[in-house]
Design an enzyme around this catalytic site. Structure first.
Site, PDB file in Angstrom:
ATOM      1  N   CYS A   2       0.836  -1.209   0.000  1.00 23.12           N
ATOM      2  CA  CYS A   2       0.000   0.000   0.000  1.00 23.12           C
ATOM      3  C   CYS A   2       0.869   1.258   0.000  1.00 23.12           C
ATOM      4  O   CYS A   2       2.004   1.250   0.439  1.00 23.12           O
ATOM      5  CB  CYS A   2      -0.852   0.043   1.262  1.00 23.12           C
ATOM      6  SG  CYS A   2      -1.858  -1.385   1.493  1.00 23.12           S
ATOM      7  N   ARG A  27       5.229   0.090  -5.842  1.00 22.81           N
ATOM      8  CA  ARG A  27       5.113  -0.731  -4.622  1.00 22.81           C
ATOM      9  C   ARG A  27       4.222  -1.945  -4.838  1.00 22.81           C
ATOM     10  O   ARG A  27       4.191  -2.853  -4.020  1.00 22.81           O
ATOM     11  CB  ARG A  27       4.557   0.122  -3.463  1.00 22.81           C
ATOM     12  CG  ARG A  27       5.452   1.301  -3.089  1.00 22.81           C
ATOM     13  CD  ARG A  27       4.699   2.301  -2.251  1.00 22.81           C
ATOM     14  NE  ARG A  27       4.465   1.829  -0.915  1.00 22.81           N
ATOM     15  CZ  ARG A  27       5.240   2.103   0.139  1.00 22.81           C
ATOM     16  NH1 ARG A  27       6.298   2.869  -0.037  1.00 22.81           N
ATOM     17  NH2 ARG A  27       4.989   1.641   1.327  1.00 22.81           N
ATOM     18  N   TRP A  74      -2.729  -2.718  -1.438  1.00 24.75           N
ATOM     19  CA  TRP A  74      -2.299  -4.093  -1.685  1.00 24.75           C
ATOM     20  C   TRP A  74      -3.076  -4.927  -0.671  1.00 24.75           C
ATOM     21  O   TRP A  74      -2.848  -4.819   0.527  1.00 24.75           O
ATOM     22  CB  TRP A  74      -0.793  -4.199  -1.454  1.00 24.75           C
ATOM     23  CG  TRP A  74      -0.186  -5.502  -1.797  1.00 24.75           C
ATOM     24  CD1 TRP A  74       0.089  -5.983  -3.039  1.00 24.75           C
ATOM     25  CD2 TRP A  74       0.245  -6.522  -0.875  1.00 24.75           C
ATOM     26  NE1 TRP A  74       0.670  -7.220  -2.954  1.00 24.75           N
ATOM     27  CE2 TRP A  74       0.771  -7.575  -1.643  1.00 24.75           C
ATOM     28  CE3 TRP A  74       0.237  -6.636   0.490  1.00 24.75           C
ATOM     29  CZ2 TRP A  74       1.286  -8.728  -1.073  1.00 24.75           C
ATOM     30  CZ3 TRP A  74       0.765  -7.771   1.069  1.00 24.75           C
ATOM     31  CH2 TRP A  74       1.267  -8.812   0.289  1.00 24.75           C
ATOM     32  N   ASN A  98      -1.961   1.965   5.733  1.00 24.76           N
ATOM     33  CA  ASN A  98      -1.024   0.875   5.397  1.00 24.76           C
ATOM     34  C   ASN A  98      -0.819   0.095   6.679  1.00 24.76           C
ATOM     35  O   ASN A  98      -0.635   0.689   7.737  1.00 24.76           O
ATOM     36  CB  ASN A  98       0.351   1.427   4.976  1.00 24.76           C
ATOM     37  CG  ASN A  98       0.318   2.119   3.648  1.00 24.76           C
ATOM     38  OD1 ASN A  98      -0.722   2.142   2.991  1.00 24.76           O
ATOM     39  ND2 ASN A  98       1.442   2.686   3.246  1.00 24.76           N
ATOM     40  N   GLY A  99      -0.805  -1.246   6.587  1.00 27.49           N
ATOM     41  CA  GLY A  99      -0.529  -2.045   7.786  1.00 27.49           C
ATOM     42  C   GLY A  99      -1.680  -2.994   8.067  1.00 27.49           C
ATOM     43  O   GLY A  99      -2.563  -3.198   7.228  1.00 27.49           O
ATOM     44  N   GLU A 478      18.105 -17.931  -5.809  1.00 26.56           N
ATOM     45  CA  GLU A 478      17.743 -16.626  -6.373  1.00 26.56           C
ATOM     46  C   GLU A 478      17.173 -16.792  -7.774  1.00 26.56           C
ATOM     47  O   GLU A 478      16.169 -16.176  -8.140  1.00 26.56           O
ATOM     48  CB  GLU A 478      18.963 -15.705  -6.369  1.00 26.56           C
ATOM     49  CG  GLU A 478      18.766 -14.345  -6.991  1.00 26.56           C
ATOM     50  CD  GLU A 478      17.677 -13.499  -6.339  1.00 26.56           C
ATOM     51  OE1 GLU A 478      17.216 -13.853  -5.241  1.00 26.56           O
ATOM     52  OE2 GLU A 478      17.256 -12.510  -6.968  1.00 26.56           O
ATOM     53  N   LYS A 482      13.361 -15.723  -8.992  1.00 29.80           N
ATOM     54  CA  LYS A 482      13.103 -14.840 -10.138  1.00 29.80           C
ATOM     55  C   LYS A 482      12.082 -15.470 -11.071  1.00 29.80           C
ATOM     56  O   LYS A 482      11.128 -14.833 -11.512  1.00 29.80           O
ATOM     57  CB  LYS A 482      14.414 -14.568 -10.884  1.00 29.80           C
ATOM     58  CG  LYS A 482      15.368 -13.682 -10.134  1.00 29.80           C
ATOM     59  CD  LYS A 482      15.027 -12.230 -10.281  1.00 29.80           C
ATOM     60  CE  LYS A 482      14.719 -11.396  -9.089  1.00 29.80           C
ATOM     61  NZ  LYS A 482      14.931 -11.719  -7.756  1.00 29.80           N
ATOM     62  N   GLU A 485       8.534 -15.519  -9.383  1.00 30.46           N
ATOM     63  CA  GLU A 485       7.823 -14.253  -9.150  1.00 30.46           C
ATOM     64  C   GLU A 485       7.509 -13.527 -10.458  1.00 30.46           C
ATOM     65  O   GLU A 485       6.672 -12.637 -10.475  1.00 30.46           O
ATOM     66  CB  GLU A 485       8.596 -13.347  -8.212  1.00 30.46           C
ATOM     67  CG  GLU A 485       9.926 -12.856  -8.673  1.00 30.46           C
ATOM     68  CD  GLU A 485      10.576 -11.943  -7.644  1.00 30.46           C
ATOM     69  OE1 GLU A 485       9.886 -11.215  -6.933  1.00 30.46           O
ATOM     70  OE2 GLU A 485      11.804 -11.959  -7.565  1.00 30.46           O
ATOM     71  N   HIS A 501      18.125 -37.014  -1.615  1.00 30.59           N
ATOM     72  CA  HIS A 501      17.387 -37.203  -0.353  1.00 30.59           C
ATOM     73  C   HIS A 501      15.912 -36.871  -0.520  1.00 30.59           C
ATOM     74  O   HIS A 501      15.277 -36.375   0.405  1.00 30.59           O
ATOM     75  CB  HIS A 501      18.019 -36.320   0.729  1.00 30.59           C
ATOM     76  CG  HIS A 501      19.455 -36.635   0.957  1.00 30.59           C
ATOM     77  ND1 HIS A 501      19.896 -37.798   1.541  1.00 30.59           N
ATOM     78  CD2 HIS A 501      20.580 -35.957   0.607  1.00 30.59           C
ATOM     79  CE1 HIS A 501      21.215 -37.823   1.564  1.00 30.59           C
ATOM     80  NE2 HIS A 501      21.662 -36.726   1.010  1.00 30.59           N
ATOM     81  N   LYS A 601       6.805  -4.229  -3.971  1.00 29.34           N
ATOM     82  CA  LYS A 601       8.242  -3.929  -3.972  1.00 29.34           C
ATOM     83  C   LYS A 601       8.773  -3.829  -2.547  1.00 29.34           C
ATOM     84  O   LYS A 601       9.875  -4.225  -2.268  1.00 29.34           O
ATOM     85  CB  LYS A 601       8.502  -2.605  -4.701  1.00 29.34           C
ATOM     86  CG  LYS A 601       9.977  -2.262  -4.828  1.00 29.34           C
ATOM     87  CD  LYS A 601      10.731  -3.311  -5.626  1.00 29.34           C
ATOM     88  CE  LYS A 601      12.213  -3.059  -5.669  1.00 29.34           C
ATOM     89  NZ  LYS A 601      12.951  -4.208  -6.219  1.00 29.34           N
TER      90      LYS A 601
END
Ligand code: AGP
Length: 606
Positions: A2, A27, A74, A98-99, A478, A482, A485, A501, A601
């Site tokens: 947000c 964001r 968001w 926000n929160g 990483e 990528k 997402e 395993h 973000k």
């Protein structure tokens, strides 16, 4: 995540609010809204989707009022739709938030019993009705102080009042909020970036504080409602422009910027004349640090994991790492000779900030490795190591990851040298090698075509694996993140030695498996792990470094060779093809590369 904007001015504010909301789009969000005050009314306009659709669906130009608040949401509580979009309003109060309000269910029950009607499924709406209720019996400052004490959880708030059309209230607990100062107007914003286009004079609220913003005056209050003084900071003026230039996406631009951002980072920390590393104002005696704990989330956590190998290689320090959302609830044994390092591109990630706050409360040594030097994590750490990458707008982190691991590598070298763990000759050799990195990255970026053609294969399967050992294992994680997402494909990063395993059961005929096998100490072992997956039908994309020796295996689907360099620096180069692989895979799928679904973000909620 947000974003909040508020403007109190001597002229109409709707256009400025909309422009500032567009600066907050990076964001990540799913709905947007604005509320202004005019002629004794609250004019609330909001809708699902982007800010553009708000402009298309409503005649915002005629939205009158010199006071207003705006929000990009968001979703946390309640699906993304126009009812759950912010602002939320009662007959006399309008709020953006926000929160997360953790006691919203109990508060809602209490307020309904008082006759308040709720329209949305959000936690935010309880704030509106709680303030409305408290204003019946208290003046503004008292009503706000009382309301904030009744809220459990995190918030950054922007609040306007029908009967007080000359002010905006802002409040902060656990979610960043800033005040900006302009000519005949003042501002409220979730971060400095939203305010930068209007001012470079900023005051950050600290947890528990609230403010009253008028066009010509701003007052700050502590959690007891007592007036306090706060500093006005002058923001660093970024030369970096905030547009894509001739790139199709911010992510593409930020991948290509990496030679320059790495060059900037090296310039900031390497003393060419003395062939030494400069970390000015390091606040601790080196002998007072005997161990290090690195903490981060997502890509930043991968930076921590990779740097553990460097710290172990180059120093005799004990090194541990943790995911911030785990660390903050763990039964930690705090030790005063441990240096706690918080890695965060935005410097606003709620879990990482909470972990820092915990260490501060235990009076630990804290160091921030961040990209945004005005951020909460930077401001509240004892020491800051900026990564100097310029604004990273694409939600998927690329140049910031390379910037983080560069600074962590530099720190491991410096500590190793100060502690006498590495010889001067080796130390200076590594510094010399480090200076070749920008050129090596430049050459590795040229692998574009090979990767473009390979990337479509990843779109045709339901899953893939990324394998590596040692330094390459965090890069495997990483690379998998990528791909996940950006192209929403299941991808799993795994230590190559762990496949037998259990995960080997996942391997099917034709399944793409990325094997990171640079010719370092782990090479032979990783190649034999690669054989195991090939033998079970996997299509292996081998990523290694150029070498005279031939790869010891056939049946490899594709091979990508990055430039050869000293082992320490190979992780930087191995990352580049994986960034491009994810980018081209998502491009082929037509997905929103800079703002992938469900992502933000800067994750300022836990
Ligand atoms: C990176 O590609 C992700 N978008 C995400 O994992 C990110 O690294 C994480 O949310 C941490 O963010 P920070 O570095 O701003 O703290």
């Amino acid at each position: 995540m947000c974003g909040i904007i508020g403007i109190s001015s001597n002229k109409s504010v709707s256009a400025s609010i909309i422009n500032s909301l567009k600066k907050l789009e990076y964001r990540g969000y799913d709905s947007a809204g604005i509320a202004t005050l005019s002629d004794g009314e609250i004019n609330e306009v909001k809708s699902e989707g982007r800010v553009d659709s708000l402009e298309k669906n409503f005649d915002l130009k005629n939205l009158k009022g010199n006071i207003g608040i705006g929000h990009v949401r968001w979703a946390t509580h309640g699906v993304p739709n126009s009812v759950n979009a912010h602002p939320h309003s009662s007959y006399n109060v309008s709020v953006v938030h926000n929160g997360i309000i953790e006691n919203s269910t109990i508060l809602k029950k209490h307020l309904i019993s008082k006759g308040h009607n709720f329209k949305s499924q959000t936690d935010t709406e309880v704030i509106v009705h709680l303030i409305t209720e408290n204003l019946k019996t208290s003046e503004l400052e008292d009503a706000i102080t009382k309301t904030l004490k009744q809220l459990h959880g995190s918030f950054a708030l922007g609040i306007v009042f029908k009967d007080m059309p000359d002010l905006i209230v802002g409040a902060r607990r656990g979610s960043p909020l800033a005040v900006g100062y302009g000519p005949n107007e003042n501002y409220l914003g979730s971060d400095s970036y939203a305010l930068k286009s209007m001012t470079n004079k900023i005051t950050y609220l600290d947890d528990g504080e609230f403010c009253i913003v008028k066009k010509d005056q701003v007052n700050f209050f502590n959690d007891e409602g007592k007036k306090i003084n706060k500093k006005i900071l002058e923001l660093s003026s970024d030369q970096a422009n905030y547009d894509k230039g001739d790139f199709k996406h911010f992510m593409a631009k930020e991948i290509e910027e990496q030679p320059n951002t790495i060059k900037t980072g090296i310039k900031e920390y390497i003393d060419n004349v003395n062939k030494d590393i400069n970390i000015p104002n390091f606040p601790w005696k080196i002998e007072d640090i005997t161990s290090i704990t690195l903490i981060g989330c997502g890509t930043a956590y991968h930076s921590c994991l990779l740097s553990k190998y460097w710290f172990e290689e180059l120093t005799s320090l004990d090194v541990s790492i943790d995911i911030a959302s785990e660390f903050r609830y763990r039964k930690n044994r705090f030790k005063k000779d441990t240096l706690y390092i918080f890695v965060s591109q935005s410097g606003e990630t709620a879990d990482t900030y909470a972990a820092l706050d915990l260490c501060n409360k235990n009076r630990m040594k804290t160091c921030a490795v961040v990209n945004v030097i005005e951020s909460s994590i930077a401001r509240d750490s004892n020491f800051v190591l900026p990564i100097h990458c310029g604004p990273e707008i694409g939600v998927a982190s690329t140049k910031a990851f390379l910037g983080q691991i560069l600074i962590l590598y530099i720190l491991s070298l410096k500590l190793g040298s100060l502690r006498g763990d590495i010889k001067k000759i080796s130390y200076q050799e590594k510094i010399k090698d480090l200076k070749t990195l920008p050129k090596l990255i430049e050459k590795t970026l040229l692998l574009d075509n090979d990767i473009q053609s390979i990337s479509s294969t990843f779109n045709e399967v339901k899953g893939s694996m990324f394998l590596g050992r040692g330094f390459s294992y965090p890069i495997a994680l990483e690379g998998a993140l990528k791909l996940k997402e950006l192209s929403y494909i299941h991808a799993e990063g795994y230590p190559a030695g762990e496949m037998k395993h259990g995960p080997l059961a996942l391997i099917e005929e034709g399944m793409p498996v990325v094997v990171l096998a640079p010719r370092d100490n782990y090479y032979k072992k990783t190649i034999s792990n690669m054989q195991e997956v090939i033998a079970r039908g996997a299509k292996v994309l081998l990523i290694t470094n150029k070498s005279k020796n031939e790869v010891v295996s056939e049946n490899i689907w594709e091979t990508i060779e990055v430039q050869d360099t000293n082992d320490d620096l190979l992780p930087f180069l191995l990352t580049i093809p994986l960034q491009k692989l994810a980018y081209y895979s998502a491009l082929k799928k037509g997905y929103d590369i800079d703002k992938p679904r469900n992502l933000a973000k800067s994750v300022t909620v836990e």
